[in-house]
Design a protein around this motif. Structure first.
Motif, PDB file in Angstrom:
ATOM      1  N   TYR A 194      18.875   1.017  24.300  1.00 50.48           N
ATOM      2  CA  TYR A 194      17.677   1.458  24.307  1.00 50.48           C
ATOM      3  C   TYR A 194      17.479   2.883  24.155  1.00 50.48           C
ATOM      4  O   TYR A 194      18.361   3.809  24.083  1.00 50.48           O
ATOM      5  CB  TYR A 194      17.140   0.999  25.937  1.00 50.48           C
ATOM      6  CG  TYR A 194      17.443   1.944  26.872  1.00 50.48           C
ATOM      7  CD1 TYR A 194      16.454   3.004  27.321  1.00 50.48           C
ATOM      8  CD2 TYR A 194      18.518   1.957  27.383  1.00 50.48           C
ATOM      9  CE1 TYR A 194      16.773   4.035  28.217  1.00 50.48           C
ATOM     10  CE2 TYR A 194      18.862   2.761  28.772  1.00 50.48           C
ATOM     11  CZ  TYR A 194      18.047   3.758  28.839  1.00 50.48           C
ATOM     12  OH  TYR A 194      18.525   4.597  29.835  1.00 50.48           O
ATOM     13  N   PRO A 206      13.736   6.040  24.503  1.00 48.75           N
ATOM     14  CA  PRO A 206      12.443   6.177  24.905  1.00 48.75           C
ATOM     15  C   PRO A 206      11.472   5.968  23.778  1.00 48.75           C
ATOM     16  O   PRO A 206      11.685   6.482  22.598  1.00 48.75           O
ATOM     17  CB  PRO A 206      12.405   7.974  25.318  1.00 48.75           C
ATOM     18  CG  PRO A 206      13.745   8.088  25.511  1.00 48.75           C
ATOM     19  CD  PRO A 206      14.622   7.245  24.539  1.00 48.75           C
ATOM     20  N   GLY A 236       6.374   6.212  26.862  1.00 42.91           N
ATOM     21  CA  GLY A 236       7.294   6.171  28.104  1.00 42.91           C
ATOM     22  C   GLY A 236       7.991   5.090  28.191  1.00 42.91           C
ATOM     23  O   GLY A 236       8.906   4.681  28.765  1.00 42.91           O
ATOM     24  N   MET A 237       7.516   4.044  27.359  1.00 41.52           N
ATOM     25  CA  MET A 237       8.048   2.340  27.396  1.00 41.52           C
ATOM     26  C   MET A 237       9.461   2.523  26.472  1.00 41.52           C
ATOM     27  O   MET A 237       9.139   2.912  25.524  1.00 41.52           O
ATOM     28  CB  MET A 237       7.083   1.443  26.934  1.00 41.52           C
ATOM     29  CG  MET A 237       7.625   0.104  26.987  1.00 41.52           C
ATOM     30  SD  MET A 237       6.451  -1.365  26.257  1.00 41.52           S
ATOM     31  CE  MET A 237       5.373  -1.460  27.971  1.00 41.52           C
ATOM     32  N   PRO A 238      10.219   2.220  27.181  1.00 34.77           N
ATOM     33  CA  PRO A 238      11.586   1.945  26.304  1.00 34.77           C
ATOM     34  C   PRO A 238      11.720   1.108  25.391  1.00 34.77           C
ATOM     35  O   PRO A 238      10.824   0.112  25.274  1.00 34.77           O
ATOM     36  CB  PRO A 238      12.635   1.531  27.214  1.00 34.77           C
ATOM     37  CG  PRO A 238      12.078   0.834  28.223  1.00 34.77           C
ATOM     38  CD  PRO A 238      10.559   1.803  28.356  1.00 34.77           C
ATOM     39  N   GLU A 239      12.143   1.323  24.025  1.00 33.02           N
ATOM     40  CA  GLU A 239      12.416   0.534  23.067  1.00 33.02           C
ATOM     41  C   GLU A 239      13.905  -0.218  22.956  1.00 33.02           C
ATOM     42  O   GLU A 239      14.692   0.754  23.257  1.00 33.02           O
ATOM     43  CB  GLU A 239      12.247   1.267  21.500  1.00 33.02           C
ATOM     44  CG  GLU A 239      10.547   1.570  21.482  1.00 33.02           C
ATOM     45  CD  GLU A 239      10.379   2.368  20.151  1.00 33.02           C
ATOM     46  OE1 GLU A 239       9.231   2.163  19.844  1.00 33.02           O
ATOM     47  OE2 GLU A 239      11.221   2.879  19.689  1.00 33.02           O
ATOM     48  N   PRO A 273       9.392  -2.300  21.558  1.00 35.65           N
ATOM     49  CA  PRO A 273       9.034  -2.234  22.886  1.00 35.65           C
ATOM     50  C   PRO A 273       9.520  -3.519  23.629  1.00 35.65           C
ATOM     51  O   PRO A 273       9.741  -4.717  22.801  1.00 35.65           O
ATOM     52  CB  PRO A 273       7.591  -2.161  23.116  1.00 35.65           C
ATOM     53  CG  PRO A 273       7.294  -1.775  21.791  1.00 35.65           C
ATOM     54  CD  PRO A 273       8.074  -2.292  20.717  1.00 35.65           C
ATOM     55  N   LEU A 274       9.942  -3.731  24.717  1.00 32.26           N
ATOM     56  CA  LEU A 274      10.481  -4.872  25.320  1.00 32.26           C
ATOM     57  C   LEU A 274       9.834  -6.274  25.434  1.00 32.26           C
ATOM     58  O   LEU A 274      10.437  -7.163  24.925  1.00 32.26           O
ATOM     59  CB  LEU A 274      10.843  -4.494  26.861  1.00 32.26           C
ATOM     60  CG  LEU A 274      12.092  -3.579  27.161  1.00 32.26           C
ATOM     61  CD1 LEU A 274      11.997  -2.943  28.499  1.00 32.26           C
ATOM     62  CD2 LEU A 274      13.260  -4.571  26.950  1.00 32.26           C
ATOM     63  N   ALA A 308      13.590  -4.867  31.778  1.00 27.57           N
ATOM     64  CA  ALA A 308      12.202  -4.424  31.875  1.00 27.57           C
ATOM     65  C   ALA A 308      11.812  -4.224  33.441  1.00 27.57           C
ATOM     66  O   ALA A 308      10.729  -3.272  33.561  1.00 27.57           O
ATOM     67  CB  ALA A 308      11.271  -5.532  31.329  1.00 27.57           C
ATOM     68  N   CYS A 309      12.621  -4.626  34.410  1.00 27.20           N
ATOM     69  CA  CYS A 309      12.314  -4.511  35.733  1.00 27.20           C
ATOM     70  C   CYS A 309      13.059  -3.477  36.261  1.00 27.20           C
ATOM     71  O   CYS A 309      12.764  -3.072  37.544  1.00 27.20           O
ATOM     72  CB  CYS A 309      12.757  -5.965  36.313  1.00 27.20           C
ATOM     73  SG  CYS A 309      11.661  -7.157  36.033  1.00 27.20           S
TER      74      CYS A 309
END
Length: 292
Positions: A13, A15, A19-22, A110-111, A131-132
């Motif tokens: 992964y 950033p 801010g959502m990880p890819e 993105p996840l 994701a959690c």
């Protein structure tokens, strides 16, 4: 009975926007699928070394291991069982795909989009778990010192007992596994064999080995609770550095991990010489302990 295939890979992964990880998925033309990067272990190669190597070969990106994920087990078309060990890895250096025979494309998604794109239902729970997770802020690689022969065969002070030839080989393997971890500090218990275990890693990273008695076995077993309290305090300080390698001893590691994990069964954390754990934190919260 068919011999199982052992493999390893990673959820790689970086950033992303907002801010959502890819995460990275690879396309394999032979199967026309989208999957997580992974591959078969070579000989007696440690699983973590396989995971880092395969991720690098299939994506061109060096992944820094941060968290052990659940294994994925299934049967190949001929009925042979296969088990893949996975780690969550933070992307570091970027480069071209190396294994172009196996992989012809990669995507960063993105996840939620990765969950939709991935071809295999048994790999989706790994993405759901990632994701959690809260943001990972620090990881400590805890290792038990390598083999140092038998105490009864050593005439000098036990604190000076050196690694055996087998232990020297183990220390080189430890360096090969943990150099890609990119530690910021190397800490060893005070016996010489602990510092010697990290010496090849020190040479590979350019970091000195810092001695710390908090991770050493006490001479008197009655002093162990106080020693464990000191070790926990030192781990709290180490968390401020991000990534740290600590070499400790066999009578310290199991009760230390049990106290961190709040697990009364110390035997669960028994650690072979030359083996170890990743301790993963988000702030002050321990997210998990995973063998490497």
């Amino acid at each position: 009975m068919l011999e199982p295939v052992l493999a390893a890979g990673g959820v790689l992964y970086r950033p992303g926007a907002g801010g959502m990880p890819e995460v990275c998925l690879v396309h394999r033309p032979r199967y026309d699928d989208w999957s997580l990067p992974k591959g078969t272990r070579a000989g007696d190669e440690p699983a973590l070394a396989t995971a880092v190597r395969e991720v690098t070969e299939e994506t061109g990106v060096v992944g820094i291991p941060e968290f052990g994920l659940p294994d994925v087990a299934y049967r190949l078309p001929g009925g042979r069982p296969k088990t893949v060990r996975f780690w969550l890895m933070r992307a570091a250096d970027d480069g071209p795909i190396q294994d172009t025979d196996e992989v012809d494309q990669l995507v960063w998604l993105p996840l939620p989009e990765a969950v939709e794109r991935i071809s295999y239902p048994d790999e989706r729970p790994l993405l759901d778990l990632v994701a959690c997770l809260p943001p990972i802020t620090s990881v400590v690689a805890l290792v038990r010192h390598a083999h140092a022969g038998e105490r009864k065969d050593w005439d000098g002070p036990d604190s000076l007992r050196p690694l055996s030839p087998h232990g020297v080989t183990q220390s080189a393997r430890i360096a090969a596994r943990l150099a890609t971890f990119r530690p910021k500090r190397l800490i060893a218990a005070t016996p010489a064999r602990c510092a010697q275990t990290l010496r090849p890693l020190s040479a590979a990273t350019g970091l000195p080995v810092v001695a710390d008695s908090a991770f050493s076995e006490p001479d008197d077993a009655a002093d162990l609770p106080g020693r464990l309290a000191a070790a926990r305090a030192q781990l709290a300080e180490a968390r401020t550095l991000g990534r740290v390698v600590v070499c400790s001893q066999g009578k310290v590691i199991p009760p230390l991990l049990a106290s961190l994990d709040q697990n009364p069964d110390v035997s669960v954390h028994h650690t072979r010489k030359g083996a170890g754990w990743l301790l993963t934190w988000s702030g002050e919260k321990l997210l998990g302990l995973s063998r490497w």
